[in-house]
Write a protein that holds these residues in place. Structure first.
Motif, PDB file in Angstrom:
ATOM      1  N   GLY A  95     -34.562 -22.027 -35.047  1.00 46.95           N
ATOM      2  CA  GLY A  95     -34.998 -22.482 -36.360  1.00 46.95           C
ATOM      3  C   GLY A  95     -36.491 -22.684 -36.458  1.00 46.95           C
ATOM      4  N   ASN A  96     -37.113 -23.178 -35.404  1.00 44.95           N
ATOM      5  CA  ASN A  96     -38.560 -23.398 -35.451  1.00 44.95           C
ATOM      6  C   ASN A  96     -39.333 -22.088 -35.359  1.00 44.95           C
ATOM      7  OD1 ASN A  96     -38.749 -26.252 -35.818  1.00 44.95           O
ATOM      8  ND2 ASN A  96     -38.031 -26.511 -33.725  1.00 44.95           N
ATOM      9  N   ALA A 103     -43.950 -19.334 -42.340  1.00 41.79           N
ATOM     10  CA  ALA A 103     -45.248 -19.950 -42.635  1.00 41.79           C
ATOM     11  C   ALA A 103     -46.414 -19.035 -42.286  1.00 41.79           C
ATOM     12  CB  ALA A 103     -45.375 -21.270 -41.868  1.00 41.79           C
ATOM     13  N   GLY A 104     -46.158 -18.018 -41.462  1.00 44.68           N
ATOM     14  CA  GLY A 104     -47.249 -17.186 -40.955  1.00 44.68           C
ATOM     15  C   GLY A 104     -47.771 -16.143 -41.919  1.00 44.68           C
ATOM     16  N   ALA A 105     -47.063 -15.914 -43.035  1.00 43.43           N
ATOM     17  CA  ALA A 105     -47.525 -14.913 -44.000  1.00 43.43           C
ATOM     18  C   ALA A 105     -47.253 -15.421 -45.410  1.00 43.43           C
ATOM     19  CB  ALA A 105     -46.831 -13.575 -43.752  1.00 43.43           C
ATOM     20  N   ARG A 128     -35.411 -28.675 -43.277  1.00 41.19           N
ATOM     21  CA  ARG A 128     -36.427 -29.641 -43.740  1.00 41.19           C
ATOM     22  C   ARG A 128     -37.688 -28.911 -44.177  1.00 41.19           C
ATOM     23  NH1 ARG A 128     -34.094 -32.779 -39.724  1.00 41.19           N
ATOM     24  NH2 ARG A 128     -35.519 -32.058 -38.109  1.00 41.19           N
ATOM     25  N   TRP A 129     -38.092 -27.914 -43.404  1.00 38.09           N
ATOM     26  CA  TRP A 129     -39.281 -27.147 -43.770  1.00 38.09           C
ATOM     27  C   TRP A 129     -39.067 -26.445 -45.104  1.00 38.09           C
ATOM     28  CZ3 TRP A 129     -40.658 -22.226 -45.018  1.00 38.09           C
ATOM     29  CH2 TRP A 129     -42.032 -21.937 -45.024  1.00 38.09           C
ATOM     30  N   LEU A 130     -37.920 -25.843 -45.289  1.00 35.79           N
ATOM     31  CA  LEU A 130     -37.624 -25.164 -46.552  1.00 35.79           C
ATOM     32  C   LEU A 130     -37.707 -26.141 -47.721  1.00 35.79           C
ATOM     33  CD1 LEU A 130     -34.588 -23.000 -45.374  1.00 35.79           C
ATOM     34  CD2 LEU A 130     -36.831 -22.119 -46.046  1.00 35.79           C
ATOM     35  N   ALA A 131     -37.070 -27.310 -47.558  1.00 34.34           N
ATOM     36  CA  ALA A 131     -37.048 -28.305 -48.634  1.00 34.34           C
ATOM     37  C   ALA A 131     -38.443 -28.816 -48.963  1.00 34.34           C
ATOM     38  CB  ALA A 131     -36.139 -29.471 -48.243  1.00 34.34           C
ATOM     39  N   GLU A 132     -39.302 -28.895 -47.950  1.00 34.16           N
ATOM     40  CA  GLU A 132     -40.653 -29.420 -48.149  1.00 34.16           C
ATOM     41  C   GLU A 132     -41.632 -28.356 -48.651  1.00 34.16           C
ATOM     42  OE1 GLU A 132     -41.524 -30.941 -44.304  1.00 34.16           O
ATOM     43  OE2 GLU A 132     -40.192 -32.687 -44.517  1.00 34.16           O
ATOM     44  N   ASN A 133     -41.187 -27.101 -48.672  1.00 31.18           N
ATOM     45  CA  ASN A 133     -42.113 -26.020 -49.030  1.00 31.18           C
ATOM     46  C   ASN A 133     -41.611 -25.165 -50.189  1.00 31.18           C
ATOM     47  OD1 ASN A 133     -44.513 -25.754 -46.882  1.00 31.18           O
ATOM     48  ND2 ASN A 133     -42.689 -26.535 -45.836  1.00 31.18           N
ATOM     49  N   GLY A 134     -40.860 -25.815 -51.093  1.00 32.30           N
ATOM     50  CA  GLY A 134     -40.509 -25.153 -52.336  1.00 32.30           C
ATOM     51  C   GLY A 134     -39.330 -24.205 -52.275  1.00 32.30           C
ATOM     52  N   THR A 163     -33.012 -34.623 -49.590  1.00 32.27           N
ATOM     53  CA  THR A 163     -34.142 -34.849 -48.688  1.00 32.27           C
ATOM     54  C   THR A 163     -33.752 -35.672 -47.460  1.00 32.27           C
ATOM     55  OG1 THR A 163     -34.781 -36.814 -49.967  1.00 32.27           O
ATOM     56  CG2 THR A 163     -35.825 -34.712 -50.569  1.00 32.27           C
ATOM     57  N   ASP A 164     -32.544 -36.209 -47.444  1.00 27.40           N
ATOM     58  CA  ASP A 164     -32.055 -37.007 -46.320  1.00 27.40           C
ATOM     59  C   ASP A 164     -32.051 -36.141 -45.054  1.00 27.40           C
ATOM     60  OD1 ASP A 164     -30.325 -38.166 -44.356  1.00 27.40           O
ATOM     61  OD2 ASP A 164     -29.338 -39.338 -45.906  1.00 27.40           O
ATOM     62  N   PRO A 165     -32.784 -36.542 -43.995  1.00 25.87           N
ATOM     63  CA  PRO A 165     -32.882 -35.705 -42.796  1.00 25.87           C
ATOM     64  C   PRO A 165     -31.542 -35.464 -42.108  1.00 25.87           C
ATOM     65  CG  PRO A 165     -33.917 -37.849 -42.430  1.00 25.87           C
ATOM     66  CD  PRO A 165     -33.630 -37.750 -43.884  1.00 25.87           C
TER      67      PRO A 165
END
Length: 234
Positions: A95-96, A103-105, A128-134, A163-165
């Motif tokens: 996942g990371n 995020a790289g492009a 979490r990354w998806l939710a925080e980045n639109g 948003t709950d982790p």
């Protein structure tokens, strides 16, 4: 060409008539399948490493699809031009790693209309990354293959309301659906937490103690969801 259960499930989330990009394509099985069956009229297949890139190129040429599937060697989304692919598939990576690829492009990602992601581990970090980045999680499913459980996440541009982790760790759409494999998946998550807590128990550092408290609370919630799911009628 037949697909594994995971790849077959991924094809079910590809809107007909779209152009897909399969990142880390390996042997280009997915692009070949969707183009040959008319699900997609064109595709891009990329891989970072020389050997799978060559395998993909050979597979596409052998099927006579070089005019419809572009095989490229490169890192993540970087071989793509902005707007070239409406759907991006990234399957079989951590996942990371997937998060870093996305995020790289940013200029390429901004023109993508759907992501179909199959993280092998660290799915919660990715959600979490998806939710925080639109990105909004529009669907999720679980696939059992070879005695293992795999999660597939589908995201589109938008606002994710969860948003709950802990819910993002589990998969909010899986919980809402009451997926038939959810109990087995929650068992798998709980087992992972138990392994981490066992390792932390060997340390007496303040960081380890803090992490132990945090994970114990999360594990309790996962077990509560597991118990509630088992009590639901079939």
């Amino acid at each position: 060409m037949e697909l594994t259960g995971r790849l077959a499930a991924i094809t079910g989330f590809i809107p007909p008539g779209t152009v897909i990009a399969d990142i880390g394509t390996d042997h280009a099985r997915l692009p070949v399948y969707v183009v040959e069956r008319g699900i997609c009229h064109a595709a891009v297949a990329t891989d970072l490493n020389e050997k799978p890139y060559r395998s993909a190129l050979q597979a596409v040429q052998n099927r006579g699809l070089a005019g419809k599937i572009s095989v490229r060697r490169g890192d993540g989304l970087r071989p793509l031009r902005p707007g070239e692919a409406e759907v991006v598939v990234v399957a079989g990576m951590g996942g990371n790693t997937i998060r870093q690829i996305l995020a790289g492009a940013p200029e390429v990602l901004a023109r993508v209309r759907r992501l179909i992601l199959q993280p092998m581990v660290d799915g919660g970090d990715l959600r979490r990354w998806l939710a925080e980045n639109g990105w909004r999680l529009v669907d999720e499913t679980l696939v059992e293959e070879g005695g293992h459980l795999y999660v597939i996440d589908v995201a589109e541009p938008g606002r994710e309301t969860v948003t709950d982790p802990v819910l993002l760790e589990i998969g909010p759409r899986l919980l809402e659906q009451g997926h038939p494999l959810l109990s087995a998946y929650l068992d798998k998550l709980a087992a992972g937490y138990h392994r981490v807590l066992y390792a932390l128990a060997r340390s007496r550092s303040s960081e380890a103690l803090h992490r132990t408290v945090e994970l114990t609370v999360r594990l309790k919630r996962i077990k509560d969801y597991l118990e509630n799911n088992r009590q639901l009628p079939d």
